[in-house]
Motif scaffolding. Structure first.
Motif, PDB file in Angstrom:
ATOM      1  N   ARG A  65       0.828  -1.207   0.000  1.00 39.37           N
ATOM      2  CA  ARG A  65       0.000   0.000   0.000  1.00 39.37           C
ATOM      3  C   ARG A  65       0.871   1.270   0.000  1.00 39.37           C
ATOM      4  NH1 ARG A  65      -5.344  -0.864   0.899  1.00 39.37           N
ATOM      5  NH2 ARG A  65      -5.922  -2.913   1.734  1.00 39.37           N
ATOM      6  N   SER A  66       2.032   1.192   0.674  1.00 30.71           N
ATOM      7  CA  SER A  66       2.880   2.397   0.747  1.00 30.71           C
ATOM      8  C   SER A  66       3.320   2.871  -0.632  1.00 30.71           C
ATOM      9  CB  SER A  66       4.101   2.115   1.632  1.00 30.71           C
ATOM     10  OG  SER A  66       3.683   1.853   2.955  1.00 30.71           O
ATOM     11  N   ARG A 102       0.283   4.378  -2.383  1.00 30.57           N
ATOM     12  CA  ARG A 102      -0.061   5.713  -1.888  1.00 30.57           C
ATOM     13  C   ARG A 102       0.923   6.741  -2.425  1.00 30.57           C
ATOM     14  NH1 ARG A 102      -1.503   2.911   2.969  1.00 30.57           N
ATOM     15  NH2 ARG A 102       0.602   3.185   3.782  1.00 30.57           N
ATOM     16  N   ALA A 103       2.227   6.330  -2.512  1.00 32.25           N
ATOM     17  CA  ALA A 103       3.228   7.257  -3.042  1.00 32.25           C
ATOM     18  C   ALA A 103       2.945   7.564  -4.515  1.00 32.25           C
ATOM     19  CB  ALA A 103       4.628   6.665  -2.880  1.00 32.25           C
ATOM     20  N   ASP A 131       0.056   7.384  -6.116  1.00 31.23           N
ATOM     21  CA  ASP A 131      -1.141   8.211  -6.234  1.00 31.23           C
ATOM     22  C   ASP A 131      -0.869   9.634  -5.751  1.00 31.23           C
ATOM     23  OD1 ASP A 131      -4.095   8.366  -6.742  1.00 31.23           O
ATOM     24  OD2 ASP A 131      -4.120   8.834  -4.608  1.00 31.23           O
ATOM     25  N   GLY A 132      -0.076   9.755  -4.660  1.00 27.36           N
ATOM     26  CA  GLY A 132       0.227  11.094  -4.141  1.00 27.36           C
ATOM     27  C   GLY A 132       1.075  11.906  -5.101  1.00 27.36           C
ATOM     28  N   PHE A 133       2.131  11.283  -5.663  1.00 27.99           N
ATOM     29  CA  PHE A 133       2.989  11.999  -6.617  1.00 27.99           C
ATOM     30  C   PHE A 133       2.197  12.375  -7.874  1.00 27.99           C
ATOM     31  CE2 PHE A 133       6.735   9.633  -4.610  1.00 27.99           C
ATOM     32  CZ  PHE A 133       6.972  10.686  -3.734  1.00 27.99           C
ATOM     33  N   GLN A 143      -0.996  13.009  -8.024  1.00 28.05           N
ATOM     34  CA  GLN A 143      -1.875  14.127  -7.687  1.00 28.05           C
ATOM     35  C   GLN A 143      -1.077  15.426  -7.566  1.00 28.05           C
ATOM     36  OE1 GLN A 143      -5.123  14.025  -7.630  1.00 28.05           O
ATOM     37  NE2 GLN A 143      -5.289  16.203  -7.107  1.00 28.05           N
ATOM     38  N   ALA A 144       0.128  15.333  -6.972  1.00 29.52           N
ATOM     39  CA  ALA A 144       0.967  16.535  -6.860  1.00 29.52           C
ATOM     40  C   ALA A 144       1.393  17.032  -8.236  1.00 29.52           C
ATOM     41  CB  ALA A 144       2.198  16.220  -6.013  1.00 29.52           C
ATOM     42  N   GLU A 170      -1.489  18.849  -9.739  1.00 30.00           N
ATOM     43  CA  GLU A 170      -1.744  20.166  -9.149  1.00 30.00           C
ATOM     44  C   GLU A 170      -0.643  21.174  -9.526  1.00 30.00           C
ATOM     45  OE1 GLU A 170      -2.034  19.389  -5.034  1.00 30.00           O
ATOM     46  OE2 GLU A 170      -4.031  18.427  -5.132  1.00 30.00           O
ATOM     47  N   GLN A 216      -3.458   7.241 -12.115  1.00 29.89           N
ATOM     48  CA  GLN A 216      -4.166   7.294 -10.842  1.00 29.89           C
ATOM     49  C   GLN A 216      -5.272   6.222 -10.771  1.00 29.89           C
ATOM     50  OE1 GLN A 216      -4.910  11.727 -10.996  1.00 29.89           O
ATOM     51  NE2 GLN A 216      -4.319  11.537  -8.832  1.00 29.89           N
ATOM     52  N   THR A 225      -5.666   3.171  -8.066  1.00 31.17           N
ATOM     53  CA  THR A 225      -6.903   2.954  -7.305  1.00 31.17           C
ATOM     54  C   THR A 225      -7.385   1.519  -7.464  1.00 31.17           C
ATOM     55  OG1 THR A 225      -7.526   5.273  -7.591  1.00 31.17           O
ATOM     56  CG2 THR A 225      -9.281   3.715  -6.996  1.00 31.17           C
TER      57      THR A 225
END
Length: 474
Positions: free
Chosen positions: A265-266, A269-270, A272-274, A276-277, A280, A298, A302
């Motif tokens: 999961r880590s 999450r990284a 998906d987070g990167f 999203q960043a 943005e 993404q 998911t």
């Protein structure tokens, strides 16, 4: 003879059974013949008794005719002729019944002919008396001549003769029936005694034969018991070893599940987070193709997360300790459908849940089962207007089947054999999202409850999933 010599034992047992059975069959044949004779004798006696009763009826009708004429001549009152006329109407049928009852011997036919002739003679005299009385003639001289009395006496004498003969025959047949009954009792008793003595002798001989082989058989049994105990000890040792291996495998599986749950999961999450960043911070400078690839990245992360969740749930279903307690399926289904409505409050779906569906099982696992089945129904009716989902129960062969039915897109039954395998899907991910794990989870939950699950569907015609539970007996 060792008891293990099954062929010899069967022959001995067959002889011990067939001989008494044969004797009993012979006895049954003799008794049946004797009883048949007894029944025939009783039937003949009853026949003669009926004939006597009919004779008495004919006698009484003749008396009614005679007393009717006599009373009318003495008083001149027509009322005295009522029994005369009534007896006259009944006599022909009574004589026919008597004649049928006496049919058989030639002398009986002769008696009936003579009886009818004497009746006609009396009737002629009686008619003459009544005619003279009504015309004012000398009827009294005819009465004093005794012609009517003589003919009536002849009738009665004929009836007495027939009655005496019938009583004699009835008595004879009664004695025959009594003798037949005694024969049945004596023959049956003697034959039964003989069969009993023979059976006792055969049983004693058989017991002695079996006793001689008892020691050898007992030794064989002890040897087999020792071998069985040794085999049981080896089996217990093997089971203990397999249990240790299974315990170690379960620990490895738990360790793997922990790694999947945390270590995989880590990175997800990284990712998906990167992503999203990047959307943005650099979204305005990315080309449309770059944004599309970022969206797919993404989405893939998911779906990977969802797949991990489903695999972990499948693993927990397989390894979780099963509890059995009363479970209200109707309440669980209502709760699951309410949660689905809250997620998509804008959908027009008609839901029907049969009340009172109670079983014994694991409440947590059964909720997972209904979440998957009702969730699938909710998902595959999303593109249909007037969607309908229902949960109900039906009984077949004494077993209660629970069913979830929808009017969604359905599927082709040609592929139903792969339906409950992990990662097998009937529709493209672009049409309906999912990982293909849900129905495999449903099947494992049902199997753990000692039941079975099946599906029935048609393309565009909706689907019905039925399952049973071990405790769900009608």
């Amino acid at each position: 003879m060792p008891l293990t010599d099954s062929l010899r034992f069967r022959r001995l047992l067959l002889r011990a059974i067939l001989l008494p059975v044969g004797l009993l069959l012979v006895l049954a044949g003799i008794l049946m013949g004797t009883v048949n004779g007894l029944i025939q004798a009783q039937e003949k006696a009853r026949h003669y008794q009926v004939a006597v009763a009919r004779l008495e009826r004919v006698r009484q009708l003749f008396i009614d005719r005679e007393t009717g004429v006599r009373g009318y001549l003495l008083t001149g009152e027509p009322a005295f002729l009522e029994p005369y006329h009534a007896a006259g109407q009944q006599l022909p049928m009574a004589l026919e019944e008597l004649e049928r009852g006496l049919a058989g011997a030639p002398e009986q036919r002769t008696w009936m002919e003579e009886l009818r002739g004497r009746w006609r003679e009396w009737e002629r005299v009686a008619d003459e008396q009544l005619s003279l009385f009504r015309q004012g003639g000398d009827w009294l001289s005819l009465v004093r001549s005794g012609a009517g009395k003589a003919r009536m006496d002849a009738l009665r004498s004929m009836l007495d003769t027939i009655r005496a003969e019938e009583l004699r025959r009835a008595t004879f047949q009664g004695l025959e029936a009594e003798r037949a009954g005694r024969t049945v009792l004596i023959a049956g008793g003697l034959w039964t005694l003989a069969v009993g003595v023979l059976l006792a002798w055969l049983s004693r001989r058989q017991l002695l034969t079996l006793a001689r082989g008892y020691d050898a058989s007992l030794a064989q049994v002890h040897a087999q018991a020792d071998a069985l105990r040794a085999s049981e000890a080896r089996l217990e040792s093997r089971v203990a070893w397999r249990t240790l291996e299974l315990t170690a495998a379960n620990k490895e599986l738990e360790s793997f599940s922990y790694s999947v749950s945390h270590d995989l999961r880590s990175p997800l999450r990284a990712i998906d987070g990167f992503a999203q960043a990047l959307r943005e911070d650099e979204g305005e400078r990315l080309s449309p193709e770059g944004l599309r690839l970022l969206t797919r990245l993404q989405g893939a992360a998911t779906r990977m997360g969802q797949l991990i969740d489903d695999l972990l749930q499948l693993s927990r279903v397989t390894r979780a300790e099963l509890r059995r307690e009363p479970v209200d399926l109707s309440a669980i289904a209502t709760s699951v459908l309410q949660e689905l409505r809250q997620r998509e409050s804008g959908r027009d779906v008609t839901c029907s849940v049969q009340s009172g569906l109670s079983v014994r099982g694991d409440p947590r696992l059964l909720r997972v089962l209904l979440e998957n089945l009702l969730g699938n129904a909710w998902k595959f009716t999303s593109k249909r207007s007037g969607a309908h989902i229902e949960l109900f129960a039906e009984t077949a062969g004494g077993v209660t089947h629970y069913a979830v039915r929808d009017n969604g897109v359905g599927f082709d039954m040609a592929y139903a054999g792969k339906l409950f395998s992990p990662f097998q899907r009937m529709h493209k991910p672009s049409e309906f999202p999912g990982t293909g794990i849900g129905l495999a989870t449903v099947q494992r939950i049902v199997h753990r409850h000692g039941g079975d699950v099946s599906a029935q569907a048609a393309p565009g015609g909706g689907a019905t999933f039925r399952f049973t539970l071990q405790e769900a007996r009608a």
